[in-house]
Write a protein that holds these residues in place. Structure first.
Motif, short mmCIF file in Angstrom:
data_model
loop_
_atom_site.label_atom_id
_atom_site.label_comp_id
_atom_site.label_asym_id
_atom_site.label_seq_id
_atom_site.Cartn_x
_atom_site.Cartn_y
_atom_site.Cartn_z
N SER A 256 -29.44 -10.00 -14.88
CA SER A 256 -29.01 -9.16 -15.98
C SER A 256 -27.70 -9.67 -16.56
CB SER A 256 -28.81 -7.71 -15.50
OG SER A 256 -28.30 -6.90 -16.54
N ARG A 257 -27.56 -9.50 -17.87
CA ARG A 257 -26.27 -9.72 -18.53
C ARG A 257 -25.70 -8.40 -19.02
NH1 ARG A 257 -28.30 -15.16 -21.72
NH2 ARG A 257 -29.38 -13.62 -23.02
N MET A 258 -26.22 -7.29 -18.44
CA MET A 258 -25.81 -5.94 -18.82
C MET A 258 -25.32 -5.15 -17.62
SD MET A 258 -26.69 -5.82 -22.11
CE MET A 258 -27.07 -4.15 -22.64
N ALA A 259 -25.02 -5.82 -16.51
CA ALA A 259 -24.63 -5.14 -15.27
C ALA A 259 -23.13 -4.88 -15.29
CB ALA A 259 -25.01 -5.99 -14.07
N THR A 260 -22.76 -3.75 -15.82
CA THR A 260 -21.35 -3.42 -16.04
C THR A 260 -20.53 -3.59 -14.77
OG1 THR A 260 -22.06 -1.80 -17.68
CG2 THR A 260 -19.79 -1.64 -16.88
N GLY A 261 -19.48 -4.39 -14.87
CA GLY A 261 -18.59 -4.62 -13.74
C GLY A 261 -18.86 -5.89 -12.96
N ARG A 262 -20.00 -6.53 -13.19
CA ARG A 262 -20.30 -7.79 -12.51
C ARG A 262 -20.04 -8.95 -13.47
NH1 ARG A 262 -22.75 -7.56 -7.57
NH2 ARG A 262 -21.79 -9.62 -7.48
#
Length: 380
Positions: A256-262
């Motif tokens: 994912s490029r939407m994994a907030t905080g990673r």
């Protein structure tokens, strides 16, 4: 005989162009036994921007026409760091011109293009021309040690793998449009960008090809603002897959490029019938290893992978002095130069790149058919 120094041209000057430039600039400092290189030319479409980048990165000159560059007599190695839609065209032309070629992952945007690239690479190899794909994580010492531990049977027979590669640079719905979100340029979204790394690591660590896949893709933000206003996002933001290998290992994959905080969280957990190994790219010098199953109180232990007898470490620093992400590209360049000098086949090969592309295609096909199981096409 290998002519020295080898003139290098890097096509593309942005993120990957910068990383590869750093590698070519430093490779002989840490690997003095490889052929000498000359940073001849950095290529990009924006004349002013590529000229400035060439000055910063140590290149002798810059250019905007890659076609003329690959025909030059002072260019021996072509390093392709462009978006995926141009990988095949540049690579095929460079191989035909007799240039050694390094291509950033994924190999191309389609299986058909990758097949053509492999055929050209095999024909070129018969003429002494070498080709390699740039899966740089194969040069992370901890991952190379993981492969060794698995091959040595330290965790027993592998049963299952959990793998995730999570970033958050697109989590903001107001983040601007980029070429990576256009299918005609990127081929796919996070599946090709990060999923390719994960699939290659499965092949590399296990030595066991993926033979079937079921998957799901999701685009969370369907439109973003580009230079001409709002436009559709035509690739995936996140992907999930269950993969099966030839020997029966099952791998769960999430990218994912939407994994907030990673920020750059590649995690790999490999479970065998006698132990396990766990890796996190954000702590890339460490492994968590459980290989003493008879000791019920042992638990997993932290292994700092910085010893001189660990993979890739002899070229770098004293034990305990950690490496970074950029070191992988330097080791990658050294491997490629060694193969050129010795006349051997560099790894990973275009065949490895094609194998990854076929798995990605199976995941995408499955996602378009409600996640049904899809066999991965065989053959190199």
């Amino acid at each position: 005989m290998t002519r020295e120094p080898l003139g290098v041209a890097v096509i593309g000057y942005s993120f990957m162009g910068k990383a590869h430039s750093n590698a070519w600039r430093n490779v002989r400092a840490f690997y003095p036994g490889v052929p000498a290189v000359r940073q001849q030319v950095l290529v990009g479409r924006d004349e002013a921007a590529v000229k400035e980048a060439a000055s910063h990165y140590g290149w002798a000159e810059s250019a905007t026409d890659w076609r003329s560059v690959i025909e030059r007599d002072d260019v021996d190695v072509v390093d392709v760091c462009t978006p995926g839609d141009s990988h095949a065209e540049i690579t095929l032309a460079a191989l035909a011109a007799g240039k050694h070629v390094l291509v950033e992952k994924p190999l191309s945007n389609t299986v058909a293009e990758s097949e053509a690239m492999l055929a050209a690479a095999r024909e070129a190899e018969a003429r002494g021309v070498r080709a390699m794909i740039g899966f740089n994580y194969r040069r992370v010492p901890a991952l190379a040690l993981t492969r060794q531990l698995i091959a040595d049977g330290r965790i027993g027979a592998v049963r299952q793998v959990r793998a995730a590669y999570l970033q958050d640079w697109l989590a903001d719905a107001d983040a601007p449009m980029t070429w990576r979100l256009r299918k005609e340029q990127a081929g796919s979204g996070v599946l090709g960008d990060l999923g390719s790394h994960v699939v290659d690591q499965l092949h590399y660590l296990l030595g066991d090809p993926v033979v079937a896949a079921s998957g799901h893709l999701r685009t969370f933000v369907p439109e973003r603002t580009g230079p001409q206003g709002r436009e559709p996002v035509t690739v995936d933001d996140a992907a999930w897959a269950t993969l099966e290998t030839g020997s029966g290992v099952v791998a769960s994959v999430e990218v994912s490029r939407m994994a907030t905080g990673r920020k750059n969280g590649l995690t790999l957990e490999v479970y065998g019938d006698r132990g396990s190994v766990a890796f996190d790219l954000e702590r890339l010098n460490e492994l968590m290893v459980l290989d003493r199953p008879d000791d019920v109180a042992a638990g997993a232990r932290r292994v700092l992978v910085t010893e001189t007898d660990h993979p890739w470490l002899s070229a770098w620093w004293p034990p305990g002095h950690v490496l970074g992400w950029d070191h992988t590209f330097t080791s990658q360049a050294a491997d490629f130069l060694t193969a050129i000098a010795e006349g051997t086949s560099p790894q990973p090969s275009f065949a490895d790149g094609l194998a990854v592309q076929r798995v990605l295609a199976a995941i995408e096909q499955s996602a378009g058919d409600d996640g049904r199981r899809v066999a991965v096409r065989e053959g190199a």
